[in-house]
Design a protein around this motif. Structure first.
Motif, mmCIF file in Angstrom:
data_model
loop_
_atom_site.group_PDB
_atom_site.id
_atom_site.type_symbol
_atom_site.label_atom_id
_atom_site.label_comp_id
_atom_site.label_asym_id
_atom_site.label_seq_id
_atom_site.Cartn_x
_atom_site.Cartn_y
_atom_site.Cartn_z
ATOM 1 N N VAL A 8 0.889 -1.272 -0.190
ATOM 2 C CA VAL A 8 -0.023 0.038 0.107
ATOM 3 C C VAL A 8 0.810 1.267 -0.048
ATOM 4 N N SER A 16 -6.214 5.649 0.042
ATOM 5 C CA SER A 16 -7.385 4.629 -0.296
ATOM 6 C C SER A 16 -7.697 3.393 0.339
ATOM 7 N N VAL A 17 -6.634 2.928 1.073
ATOM 8 C CA VAL A 17 -6.601 1.543 1.681
ATOM 9 C C VAL A 17 -6.488 1.952 3.303
#
Length: 140
Positions: A8, A16-17
């Motif tokens: 990530v 976004s994560v």
């Protein structure tokens, strides 16, 4: 740090994560219901495997994307409640994600199919009935 956390960061997806860690069992449905579709792969669970998470997703009316492995594919194909990809095939997984994003009507139908399947065959009530039937057969 885990491999996923590193990836990530590597790809700049931090906005976004989110990794939320463990949640209480009572909060599981709230998290599941925040998604349009759920993902489950046998590779995420080395050793003994129980499809309980699959049944939780389906009971929340969520379609699933699953790897083609025993314990997952039979349920998903029987109920037509999700999409299946070959284990380890990232391109096919990406295609299934795009396919699900582009067909919300099919997702809704798969979600309804999954909920009906779990209620009919995989609920705790059904499991208890199967155990009682087996016990009755053994005592005859």
């Amino acid at each position: 740090e885990s491999l996923l956390t590193n990836q990530v960061e590597q790809y700049g997806l931090g906005n976004s994560v989110k990794f939320i860690g463990r949640i209480t069992y009572e909060n599981v449905p709230s998290y599941i219901n925040a998604f349009d579709i759920c993902y489950l792969s046998r590779e995420n669970y080395p050793g003994v495997f129980s499809p309980l998470k699959l049944y939780e997703y389906l009971s929340c009316r969520k379609p699933v994307i699953v790897s083609r492995t025993d314990g997952l594919v039979e349920v998903v194909e029987e109920g037509q409640c999700g999409l299946v990809f070959e284990s380890g095939n990232a391109l096919e997984l990406a295609e299934k994600i795009v396919q699900s994003f582009n067909d919300k009507i099919a997702l809704d139908q798969m979600g309804r199919n999954g909920r009906a399947l779990v209620q009919d065959k995989y609920s705790w009530r059904r499991a208890a009935q199967r155990i009682m039937t087996t016990l009755q057969e053994l005592s005859i």
